[in-house]
Design a protein around this motif. Structure first.
Motif, PDB file in Angstrom:
ATOM      1  N   MET A  61      31.280  25.919  23.729  1.00 10.24           N
ATOM      2  CA  MET A  61      30.446  26.675  22.789  1.00 10.24           C
ATOM      3  C   MET A  61      29.135  27.107  23.449  1.00 10.24           C
ATOM      4  O   MET A  61      28.635  28.217  23.196  1.00 10.24           O
ATOM      5  CB  MET A  61      30.151  25.835  21.544  1.00 10.24           C
ATOM      6  CG  MET A  61      31.339  25.662  20.616  1.00 10.24           C
ATOM      7  SD  MET A  61      31.994  27.258  20.026  1.00 10.24           S
ATOM      8  CE  MET A  61      30.565  27.930  19.166  1.00 10.24           C
ATOM      9  N   ILE A  62      28.566  26.263  24.292  1.00 10.01           N
ATOM     10  CA  ILE A  62      27.351  26.640  25.017  1.00 10.01           C
ATOM     11  C   ILE A  62      27.626  27.846  25.901  1.00 10.01           C
ATOM     12  O   ILE A  62      26.833  28.798  25.960  1.00 10.01           O
ATOM     13  CB  ILE A  62      26.831  25.454  25.862  1.00 10.01           C
ATOM     14  CG1 ILE A  62      26.239  24.378  24.949  1.00 10.01           C
ATOM     15  CG2 ILE A  62      25.769  25.922  26.866  1.00 10.01           C
ATOM     16  CD1 ILE A  62      25.775  23.140  25.694  1.00 10.01           C
ATOM     17  N   ALA A  63      28.768  27.829  26.594  1.00  5.49           N
ATOM     18  CA  ALA A  63      29.124  28.945  27.461  1.00  5.49           C
ATOM     19  C   ALA A  63      29.312  30.230  26.660  1.00  5.49           C
ATOM     20  O   ALA A  63      28.856  31.306  27.072  1.00  5.49           O
ATOM     21  CB  ALA A  63      30.403  28.613  28.233  1.00  5.49           C
ATOM     22  N   VAL A  64      29.975  30.127  25.499  1.00  7.67           N
ATOM     23  CA  VAL A  64      30.205  31.310  24.660  1.00  7.67           C
ATOM     24  C   VAL A  64      28.880  31.883  24.167  1.00  7.67           C
ATOM     25  O   VAL A  64      28.636  33.094  24.243  1.00  7.67           O
ATOM     26  CB  VAL A  64      31.116  30.956  23.469  1.00  7.67           C
ATOM     27  CG1 VAL A  64      31.148  32.097  22.452  1.00  7.67           C
ATOM     28  CG2 VAL A  64      32.525  30.646  23.953  1.00  7.67           C
ATOM     29  N   ILE A  65      28.016  31.024  23.651  1.00  7.67           N
ATOM     30  CA  ILE A  65      26.731  31.484  23.116  1.00  7.67           C
ATOM     31  C   ILE A  65      25.853  32.054  24.225  1.00  7.67           C
ATOM     32  O   ILE A  65      25.163  33.057  24.040  1.00  7.67           O
ATOM     33  CB  ILE A  65      26.012  30.331  22.386  1.00  7.67           C
ATOM     34  CG1 ILE A  65      26.804  29.949  21.133  1.00  7.67           C
ATOM     35  CG2 ILE A  65      24.577  30.717  22.007  1.00  7.67           C
ATOM     36  CD1 ILE A  65      26.309  28.709  20.451  1.00  7.67           C
ATOM     37  N   TYR A  66      25.898  31.440  25.392  1.00  2.00           N
ATOM     38  CA  TYR A  66      25.081  31.910  26.510  1.00  2.00           C
ATOM     39  C   TYR A  66      25.526  33.298  26.975  1.00  2.00           C
ATOM     40  O   TYR A  66      24.704  34.101  27.428  1.00  2.00           O
ATOM     41  CB  TYR A  66      25.167  30.920  27.666  1.00  2.00           C
ATOM     42  CG  TYR A  66      24.221  31.235  28.811  1.00  2.00           C
ATOM     43  CD1 TYR A  66      22.854  31.050  28.660  1.00  2.00           C
ATOM     44  CD2 TYR A  66      24.699  31.719  30.023  1.00  2.00           C
ATOM     45  CE1 TYR A  66      21.972  31.336  29.694  1.00  2.00           C
ATOM     46  CE2 TYR A  66      23.834  32.002  31.065  1.00  2.00           C
ATOM     47  CZ  TYR A  66      22.474  31.808  30.892  1.00  2.00           C
ATOM     48  OH  TYR A  66      21.608  32.104  31.923  1.00  2.00           O
ATOM     49  N   LEU A 380      23.746  19.886  18.075  1.00  2.00           N
ATOM     50  CA  LEU A 380      22.697  19.838  19.087  1.00  2.00           C
ATOM     51  C   LEU A 380      23.046  20.723  20.276  1.00  2.00           C
ATOM     52  O   LEU A 380      22.179  21.419  20.825  1.00  2.00           O
ATOM     53  CB  LEU A 380      22.486  18.395  19.553  1.00  2.00           C
ATOM     54  CG  LEU A 380      21.985  17.397  18.507  1.00  2.00           C
ATOM     55  CD1 LEU A 380      22.066  15.983  19.054  1.00  2.00           C
ATOM     56  CD2 LEU A 380      20.566  17.719  18.074  1.00  2.00           C
ATOM     57  N   SER A 381      24.311  20.719  20.663  1.00  2.00           N
ATOM     58  CA  SER A 381      24.752  21.498  21.815  1.00  2.00           C
ATOM     59  C   SER A 381      24.648  22.999  21.548  1.00  2.00           C
ATOM     60  O   SER A 381      24.214  23.769  22.419  1.00  2.00           O
ATOM     61  CB  SER A 381      26.197  21.137  22.177  1.00  2.00           C
ATOM     62  OG  SER A 381      26.316  19.771  22.499  1.00  2.00           O
ATOM     63  N   VAL A 382      25.035  23.419  20.347  1.00  2.00           N
ATOM     64  CA  VAL A 382      24.915  24.830  19.997  1.00  2.00           C
ATOM     65  C   VAL A 382      23.445  25.245  20.000  1.00  2.00           C
ATOM     66  O   VAL A 382      23.091  26.338  20.448  1.00  2.00           O
ATOM     67  CB  VAL A 382      25.563  25.105  18.624  1.00  2.00           C
ATOM     68  CG1 VAL A 382      25.242  26.515  18.146  1.00  2.00           C
ATOM     69  CG2 VAL A 382      27.074  24.914  18.707  1.00  2.00           C
ATOM     70  N   GLY A 383      22.572  24.344  19.523  1.00  3.22           N
ATOM     71  CA  GLY A 383      21.138  24.612  19.589  1.00  3.22           C
ATOM     72  C   GLY A 383      20.661  24.802  21.014  1.00  3.22           C
ATOM     73  O   GLY A 383      19.882  25.717  21.311  1.00  3.22           O
ATOM     74  N   VAL A 384      21.153  23.959  21.919  1.00  2.00           N
ATOM     75  CA  VAL A 384      20.811  24.096  23.343  1.00  2.00           C
ATOM     76  C   VAL A 384      21.342  25.419  23.883  1.00  2.00           C
ATOM     77  O   VAL A 384      20.673  26.094  24.670  1.00  2.00           O
ATOM     78  CB  VAL A 384      21.377  22.902  24.148  1.00  2.00           C
ATOM     79  CG1 VAL A 384      21.288  23.164  25.652  1.00  2.00           C
ATOM     80  CG2 VAL A 384      20.622  21.622  23.805  1.00  2.00           C
ATOM     81  N   GLY A 385      22.553  25.809  23.471  1.00  2.00           N
ATOM     82  CA  GLY A 385      23.116  27.087  23.899  1.00  2.00           C
ATOM     83  C   GLY A 385      22.248  28.260  23.488  1.00  2.00           C
ATOM     84  O   GLY A 385      22.026  29.198  24.265  1.00  2.00           O
TER      85      GLY A 385
END
Length: 419
Positions: A61-66, A380-385
Motif C-alpha cells: 500500500m505504501i508503494a501504491v500511494i507513493y 499507520l503505514s498508509v499514513g506514512v505512504g
C-alpha cells in the motif's frame, strides 16, 4: 539533464525508522502473542502470521500511494466513496457483530482475521479535513470566518458541510462504544484544524476549552472514585470499570484494577535493563491484553526502561520528521495532511502510555507498531505512504523552482517520472 525518477526523492529519514519500528513490532508481537495463544489452546503463531501478512500488505500500500500523483490524493471525490463505506462498516460492526471486551467494532473476515473500521476512520478524517480546508484557503487567508463556517446559511449548508461529516464520523465511533479511537479522531482532526491557517484565537480558544474540560473530567473521576455510570447502562459498564481503575486501581485488585496493577508490576519487573526479550512474567496469563493495549508495559519488562526509551526516541524521531515535512510544505494540502498524520501518531502514543501509567483512564488504544493489530499497522503505514509522497512532491517542487531560478532551459529537461 538526467530525468529524475520519483525514487530519487524518497525520504529515507521517514522510511528507515518506519521499517525498523515495523520489524521490531513483529518481534514484539511474536514475543507477546505466543504465550497468549498457547493459553487459549490455539495455534501459537497465528497472530504473528496475521501481523506479518498485514505488514507485507502495508508495504504494498505504501508503494501504491507513493506512486500516485498528489493531485489525485488531494481530490475530494474520494470521500463520496470512503466515508459512506466506513460508516456502513461501523453500522455492521455495531449491530451485527458480537462484543469484544465490552465494545463492538470488529468484523470477522474468513482468512484475514478481523477488520476494525474505526482504525481506518482516523486517517480518513485527517485526509478529509486536509482536502476540505485546502479548498478554503482564500477564505481562511481573508479571515472570512462567516464564509468558512457558512454562518449565513448554517442549516441549509450543515448537512453538506464538513462539520456534519466530522460530527457523524466521531459519533459513529462513540456509539460502538470506542472512546479511545473517538478521542484520537478528535485530537488529530484538531491538529489539521490548527494547521489550516485559521486565526490563532480560534485554535488557542479550542485548546483552552478542550484542556479545561479534560482536567475537570479527570478531577471528577478522582473525586468520585470513578464510579459515575449507573448500572442500568449495562452495555458500557466496562467503561465504568476503567474509570474506577483510573481513580484507584488497588480498590478492586481482582476486577477493575487487575489489569492496571499487573501493568505496574510488569514495568517494575523490568527495571533499567529488563528481564530479556521473551522473559516477561506478566504476559503469561497475569496481564490481560498484554499483546495489545498494555504491550508497552511488557516492552519495559523485557527490554527495561532504557530499551523502552530508545524505542520511544525512535518513534518521536519519526513523528518529528513527519511534522517537519508538514511545517516546511508550501502546498496547503501537503502541510495539513503531514501535520495531521504526525498528530495521529502522537495522540496514539500519548493516549496509550497515559492509560498504562494511570495518567488518564485506559481507553483500549494500541501502541503504534508494537501492539498486535493488523488494522492499526495498516493505518499507520498508509499514513506514512501519504507523507512519503508529500515529501517527494515538495522536494520536486523545490528543485524545479531552484532550477528555474538559475537556468530556465533546465526546467524542460527536469521532470519527475511517476513510475
Amino acid at each position: 539533464m538526467k530525468e529524475l525518477n520519483k525514487r530519487h526523492f524518497l525520504n529515507y529519514s521517514i522510511l528507515i525508522p518506519y521499517l525498523v519500528l515495523s520489524i521490531l513490532g513483529l518481534i514484539i508481537v511474536f514475543s507477546t502473542t505466543v504465550p497468549h495463544q498457547i493459553e487459549l489452546g490455539l495455534s501459537p503463531y497465528q497472530l504473528f502470521r496475521n501481523q506479518t501478512i498485514f505488514f507485507i500488505f502495508s508495504l504494498f500500500m505504501i508503494a501504491v500511494i507513493y506512486k500516485m500523483k498528489v493531485e489525485k490524493l488531494r481530490s475530494r471525490g474520494w470521500f463520496g466513496i470512503l466515508i459512506p463505506i466506513m460508516l456502513a462498516l461501523l453500522f455492521i460492526a455495531r449491530f451485527f457483530t458480537p462484543t469484544i471486551n465490552g465494545a463492538h467494532g470488529w468484523i470477522s473476515v474468513p482468512g484475514i482475521g478481523t477488520i476494525q473500521p474505526a482504525e481506518y476512520l482516523k486517517l480518513v478524517s485527517v485526509w478529509f479535513l486536509s482536502a476540505t480546508f485546502a479548498t478554503k484557503q482564500n477564505k481562511i487567508a481573508a479571515q472570512d470566518i462567516d464564509a468558512l463556517f457558512d454562518r449565513h446559511k448554517f442549516w441549509s449548508n450543515f448537512v453538506t458541510g464538513w462539520r456534519f461529516w466530522v460530527i457523524l464520523m466521531i459519533g459513529a465511533v462513540v456509539v460502538m462504544p470506542d472512546m479511545g479511537n473517538a478521542l484520537l479522531i478528535i485530537i488529530s482532526s484538531s491538529m489539521v484544524f490548527a494547521a489550516s491557517g485559521i486565526s490563532y484565537r480560534w485554535t488557542t480558544g479550542f485548546i483552552k476549552i478542550f484542556g479545561g474540560l479534560s482536567l475537570f473530567a479527570l478531577a471528577i473521576l478522582k473525586l468520585t472514585g470513578g464510579n459515575i455510570i449507573p448500572s442500568v447502562f449495562s452495555s458500557i459498564t466496562y467503561v465504568n470499570k476503567r474509570f474506577v481503575a483510573f481513580a484507584n486501581p488497588f480498590q478492586d485488585t481482582g476486577d477493575s484494577g487487575h489489569q492496571m496493577i499487573n501493568g505496574y508490576y510488569a514495568m517494575s519487573n523490568g527495571g533499567w535493563f529488563g528481564r530479556g526479550l521473551g522473559n516477561s512474567i506478566e504476559k503469561k496469563g497475569y496481564l490481560p491484553e498484554a499483546h495489545t493495549d498494555f504491550v508497552f508495559a511488557i516492552v519495559i519488562e523485557e527490554l527495561g526502561l532504557i530499551g523502552a526509551m530508545i524505542i520511544l526516541g525512535l518513534i518521536f524521531f519519526l513523528i518529528m520528521r513527519i511534522f517537519m515535512v508538514g511545517i516546511s510544505a508550501k502546498d496547503p494540502f501537503n502541510s495539513m495532511m503531514a501535520i495531521g498524520v504526525a498528530g495521529m501518531f502522537f495522540a496514539q502514543i500519548f493516549v496509550n502510555i497515559g492509560g498504562i501509567s494511570g495518567l488518564i483512564p485506559s481507553t483500549g488504544v494500541t501502541f503504534p507498531f508494537l501492539s498486535q493489530g493488523g488494522n492499526s499497522l495498516l493505518t499507520l503505514s498508509v499514513g506514512v505512504g501519504f507523507v512519503l509522497n508529500i515529501s517527494a512532491d515538495e522536494k520536486r517542487r523545490e528543485l524545479a523552482e531552484k532550477t528555474e531560478k538559475y537556468d530556465v532551459s533546465d526546467v524542460s529537461r527536469l521532470s519527475l517520472v511517476e513510475k
